[in-house]
Design an enzyme around this catalytic site. Structure first.
Site, PDB file in Angstrom:
ATOM      1  CE1 TYR A  18      21.639  10.386  31.563  1.00 46.59           C
ATOM      2  CE2 TYR A  18      23.824  10.939  32.371  1.00 46.59           C
ATOM      3  CZ  TYR A  18      22.975  10.087  31.705  1.00 46.59           C
ATOM      4  OH  TYR A  18      23.474   8.942  31.165  1.00 46.59           O
ATOM      5  CE1 TYR A 150      23.015   4.935  31.619  1.00 43.45           C
ATOM      6  CE2 TYR A 150      25.307   4.317  31.236  1.00 43.45           C
ATOM      7  CZ  TYR A 150      24.229   5.138  30.977  1.00 43.45           C
ATOM      8  OH  TYR A 150      24.352   6.153  30.057  1.00 43.45           O
ATOM      9  CG  ASP A 247      27.839  -2.755  29.193  1.00 46.40           C
ATOM     10  OD1 ASP A 247      29.018  -2.338  29.120  1.00 46.40           O
ATOM     11  OD2 ASP A 247      26.850  -2.002  29.158  1.00 46.40           O
ATOM     12  CE  LYS A 276      31.362   5.261  31.064  1.00 44.98           C
ATOM     13  NZ  LYS A 276      30.116   4.516  31.180  1.00 44.98           N
TER      14      LYS A 276
HETATM   15  C1  LIG Z   1      29.022   4.377  30.207  1.00 47.76           C
HETATM   16  C2  LIG Z   1      28.432   3.064  29.970  1.00 47.76           C
HETATM   17  C3  LIG Z   1      27.748   2.770  28.764  1.00 47.76           C
HETATM   18  C4  LIG Z   1      27.507   3.820  27.698  1.00 47.76           C
HETATM   19  O1  LIG Z   1      28.694   4.279  27.126  1.00 47.76           O
HETATM   20  P1  LIG Z   1      28.709   5.697  26.368  1.00 47.76           P
HETATM   21  O2  LIG Z   1      30.088   5.786  25.801  1.00 47.76           O
HETATM   22  O3  LIG Z   1      28.419   6.742  27.403  1.00 47.76           O
HETATM   23  O4  LIG Z   1      27.655   5.641  25.318  1.00 47.76           O
HETATM   24  C5  LIG Z   1      27.237   1.510  28.602  1.00 47.76           C
HETATM   25  N1  LIG Z   1      27.407   0.554  29.532  1.00 47.76           N
HETATM   26  C6  LIG Z   1      28.067   0.779  30.681  1.00 47.76           C
HETATM   27  C7  LIG Z   1      28.237  -0.323  31.661  1.00 47.76           C
HETATM   28  C8  LIG Z   1      28.591   2.043  30.948  1.00 47.76           C
HETATM   29  O5  LIG Z   1      29.217   2.279  32.101  1.00 47.76           O
END
Ligand SMILES: *Cc1c(COP(=O)(O)O)cnc(C)c1O
Length: 426
Positions: A18, A150, A247, A276
């Site tokens: 960013y 997100y 997610d 992550k």
């Molecule tokens: C960080 C994140 C993503 C994206 O993951 P990247 O490895 O950065 O592409 C997608 N969804 C959630 C909930 C996240 O916290």
């Protein structure tokens, strides 16, 4: 390389998350990291060591330079660091996939390994759209979500990120228009549950899936909501023939107090994304899991394959360290550690709530958030935290921390002091 040289080259050539180009602020140079500490190449605000309050964005749950994880990578490195996954397979990826199926909610059975969280969301969306296409319902191709989310920075995930949050606002009108409802309230409100039911029902004929972050909305605003809404989503999706995607890239692997956030209400999605903390913060890897219903649906279609295959799919190094990270997590009493951090954050952040300019301090699991009533002065807040010997990365109106689970009580207290100082300064 001299530190000033390194920073000059960084600013001239290297994009940061960013960030503008050329860079406008000098990043800190990290030389090494061990346990919960980052070691700086040059002192900043008189500090050469910073306690990492961010777990490198939710990922380094066991801390840095962990002997067990180091061994896992080294051992795999001596066998092979990578081999293509088309037509070939290997034990680290198979072991990881089987393990993920074992620990995630019951009907999830099949695993697609990819290289980042955003890609895992792309794959999830592709799975859902293709499922309906295979069933002869290609008109079901829109996604439903709540605001404040997100899901990553590639194109498809961007379309379900918060449309007004700032990061992707520029692309309104260019991104695929999805169906949004208001962000979920923190506590259960029947009227909001009814809104979810009504809107899912109303758009069901064009909806492929509902895509949400369960329990905690991360980078979209660090908001928490009552897990009971997940049950409402599950029931509405079942009633109206819509798939449900969780997610759990940020919430997975214990961060909210249960292994997965979905476990808080025993609701199972049709598709789940993980990332992550999957590799303990060592290497980039993500996973998309789906049920047999989804896989069978795709397999019965006109095009019976999932046309996706990243070059580094199932990377052996990442798979090996992910297996080791999972073993490490599950072999310990991680619930007690997360609870301990939750208690420490609750006590430590309570004084921040009383500061002028602070709207709210909130804690869930090993996540602590102080929300201001104004946009944070990022530079001043970061400097104030560094002065306290802690690394934080505030954004928007938020100063937050999700420390590694191995953070000691003393270090946790220092993180809380730093969050409070950052809130006062920013
Ligand atoms: C960080 C994140 C993503 C994206 O993951 P990247 O490895 O950065 O592409 C997608 N969804 C959630 C909930 C996240 O916290």
């Amino acid at each position: 390389m001299r530190n000033d040289e390194l920073i000059a080259l960084d600013r001239a050539h290297v994009w940061h998350p960013y960030g503008p180009m050329p860079g406008r602020t000098d990043p800190l140079v990290v030389e090494s990291a061990s346990g919960v500490r980052l070691r700086l190449a040059e002192p900043a605000e008189g500090r050469t060591e910073l306690i990492d309050g961010m777990s490198s964005w939710w990922s380094a749950v066991h801390g840095y330079n962990h002997p067990v994880l180091n061994d896992a990578v080294r051992g795999q490195l001596d066998r092979m660091s990578h081999v293509m996954f088309g037509g070939l397979t290997h034990e680290p990826a198979v072991r990881l996939a089987a393990r993920l199926v074992e620990i995630t909610p019951e009907p999830l059975r099949h695993v697609f390994l990819s290289d980042s969280g955003s890609v895992s969301v792309e794959v999830a969306v592709k799975m859902c759209l293709q499922y309906w296409r295979s069933l002869g319902r290609p008109e079901k191709q829109r996604l439903f979500t709540w605001r404040g989310g997100y899901h990553g920075d590639t194109w498809q995930p961007m379309s379900v990120c918060d449309p007004d949050g700032g990061m992707h606002e520029l692309w309104q009108g260019v991104l695929q228009p999805q169906v949004f409802v208001d962000a979920p309230p923190a506590t259960y409100e029947e009227s909001y549950a009814e809104l979810l039911r009504t809107e899912i029902g109303k758009h069901a004929h064009t909806l492929a899936a509902v895509v949400v972050e369960p329990v905690v909305q991360g980078a979209g605003g660090m908001r928490f909501h009552d897990p009971a809404y997940l049950r409402v989503l599950r029931e509405a999706c079942d009633a109206h023939d819509v798939l449900l995607v969780f997610d759990e890239i940020a919430t997975g692997f214990g961060r909210t107090g249960t292994l997965f956030a979905a476990d808080q209400v025993a609701v199972s999605p049709d598709v789940m994304c993980l990332g992550k903390a999957l590799t303990g913060g060592y290497l980039s890897m993500a996973a998309t899991l789906c049920t047999s219903r989804v896989a069978d649906g795709i397999s019965q279609g006109e095009v019976p394959v999932l046309a996706h295959g990243p070059t580094f799919m199932g990377n052996p190094l990442a798979s090996a360290v992910a297996c080791a990270s999972l073993d490490l997590l599950l072999a310990q009493d991680w619930q007690t550690e997360v609870k301990r951090i939750e208690t420490g954050l609750r006590e430590g952040l309570a004084p921040a709530a009383a500061l002028p300019g602070v709207r709210e301090a909130r804690v869930l699991g090993a996540i602590g958030v102080v929300q201001l009533d104004h946009p944070v002065d990022m530079a001043a807040a970061t400097r104030a935290a560094v002065r306290e010997g802690v690394w934080l990365r505030p954004y928007r109106d938020l100063i937050y921390t999700m420390p590694p689970y191995v953070t000691s009580d003393d270090d946790l207290a220092r993180i809380c002091t730093a969050v409070t100082a950052a809130a006062a300064a920013g």
